[in-house]
Design an enzyme around this catalytic site. Structure first.
Site, PDB file in Angstrom:
ATOM      1  N   TYR A 164       0.839  -1.202   0.000  1.00  0.00           N
ATOM      2  CA  TYR A 164       0.000   0.000   0.000  1.00  0.00           C
ATOM      3  C   TYR A 164       0.875   1.254   0.000  1.00  0.00           C
ATOM      4  O   TYR A 164       0.636   2.208  -0.755  1.00  0.00           O
ATOM      5  CB  TYR A 164      -0.900  -0.033   1.235  1.00  0.00           C
ATOM      6  CG  TYR A 164      -1.807   1.157   1.413  1.00  0.00           C
ATOM      7  CD1 TYR A 164      -2.973   1.292   0.665  1.00  0.00           C
ATOM      8  CD2 TYR A 164      -1.507   2.139   2.354  1.00  0.00           C
ATOM      9  CE1 TYR A 164      -3.819   2.375   0.839  1.00  0.00           C
ATOM     10  CE2 TYR A 164      -2.344   3.221   2.539  1.00  0.00           C
ATOM     11  CZ  TYR A 164      -3.498   3.343   1.790  1.00  0.00           C
ATOM     12  OH  TYR A 164      -4.331   4.431   1.972  1.00  0.00           O
ATOM     13  N   LYS A 168       0.998   4.144  -2.930  1.00  0.00           N
ATOM     14  CA  LYS A 168       0.619   5.517  -2.617  1.00  0.00           C
ATOM     15  C   LYS A 168       1.772   6.499  -2.845  1.00  0.00           C
ATOM     16  O   LYS A 168       1.563   7.621  -3.291  1.00  0.00           O
ATOM     17  CB  LYS A 168       0.121   5.600  -1.171  1.00  0.00           C
ATOM     18  CG  LYS A 168      -1.252   4.984  -0.952  1.00  0.00           C
ATOM     19  CD  LYS A 168      -2.323   5.676  -1.793  1.00  0.00           C
ATOM     20  CE  LYS A 168      -3.729   5.332  -1.353  1.00  0.00           C
ATOM     21  NZ  LYS A 168      -4.754   5.975  -2.205  1.00  0.00           N
TER      22      LYS A 168
END
Length: 311
Positions: A164, A168
């Site tokens: 993640y 991002k």
């Protein structure tokens, strides 16, 4: 008052949580909104068209204009279809809030290639597929705003979230380049690092009832994130190549700074021993600059060396 009358905005992941709040506020300010949501679970499983449809109904019930989009952002065709929905329905596209995402927590040592790939497919690749199609429309219009929803987990790190965080952080790099290439076409691109209560927070932090007892949920009301997204998506925003954090009513710029560092003599051959000897200077964070591109960093070094990089 910041107004979106006659403007068209795509919000992905707009069926629930923060995305829904972005869509509702933009519509309230006059935007025609493409409410995109596959309607899957937080882990990316399944699909439910009613998730996006309900938000469209909310907007239309109070006199706003909206259309549902049920495509996934994780393919080139999906990104193109979302943009086509905006143009075909409303005739133009002024802003994109790239918010769609999935979430799960996995220790780095237990991460599989499938886990890694799926997270990048949705967050990073999805951001590319959507913006690639939207950029062409905005370039033709000579106007556009991109708001990529990044994360403090990517910029600062978050345990159990290597996939993640990488995805991002990648959106920051994507936004930076869009801001540079889009400048001559009236296109601005920025990122937001939001922290507001959602399904992601529940999984990351723990039991929502316990959090509520501590008063934590009041502090991170998701509504407190919305103003920054709305501003960055608006014509009033003349900023680009920036990152902002929104958390508990505190709004702040997030930046990658470059320390002045140690510059070896031009005629020397620095060694690892020189690095060790000058480490305090090399690692110092003051003074610093925030380069607007890779060229600005290189040109600044050339200037210190007395080299004209443009000749």
């Amino acid at each position: 008052m910041i107004d979106f009358t006659d403007q068209v905005v795509i919000v992905t992941g707009a069926g629930r949580g923060l995305g829904r709040l972005y869509a509702l506020e933009l519509a309230e300010r006059g935007a025609s909104v493409v409410v995109n949501d596959l309607g899957g679970s937080m882990h990316g499983a399944g699909a439910d068209a009613s998730v996006a449809d309900r938000v469209v109904a909310e907007i239309e019930e109070v006199g706003g204009r909206a259309v549902a989009s049920h495509e996934s952002v994780d393919s080139l065709e999906g990104g193109a279809a979302i943009v086509e929905k905006a143009v075909e329905t409303f005739g133009r596209l002024d802003a994109v809030v790239s918010n769609a995402g999935i979430f799960n927590s996995i220790a780095f040592e237990d991460m599989t290639v499938a886990d890694w790939r799926r997270m990048l497919d949705v967050h990073l690749d999805g951001g590319f597929y959507l913006s690639h199609a939207a950029y062409r429309v905005m370039k033709e219009q000579k106007y556009g705003r991109f708001v990529f929803i990044s994360s403090s987990g990517g910029m600062f790190g978050q345990p159990m979230e290597s996939h993640y965080a990488a995805a991002k952080a990648g959106l920051v790099g994507l936004s930076n380049v869009i801001s540079i290439e889009g400048a001559q076409h009236g296109i601005k691109s920025n990122t937001l690092l939001p922290f507001g209560f959602s399904r992601m927070v529940t999984e990351t932090v723990g039991d929502p009832k316990a959090l509520e007892a501590l008063g934590f949920l009041k502090v991170i009301k998701p509504e407190l994130v919305v103003p920054m997204v709305v501003f960055l998506a608006s014509r009033d925003c003349d900023l680009t190549h920036h990152n902002y954090s929104a958390c508990a009513g505190r709004f702040a710029r997030v930046f990658v700074g470059l320390g002045e560092g140690w510059l070896a003599d031009p005629d020397s051959d620095p060694t690892a021993d020189d690095i060790a000897a000058h480490l305090p200077q090399i690692s110092a964070t003051e003074p610093f600059t925030v380069p607007s591109s890779i060229f600005e960093e290189v040109f600044a070094i050339c200037e210190r060396l007395g080299v004209n990089a443009l000749q």
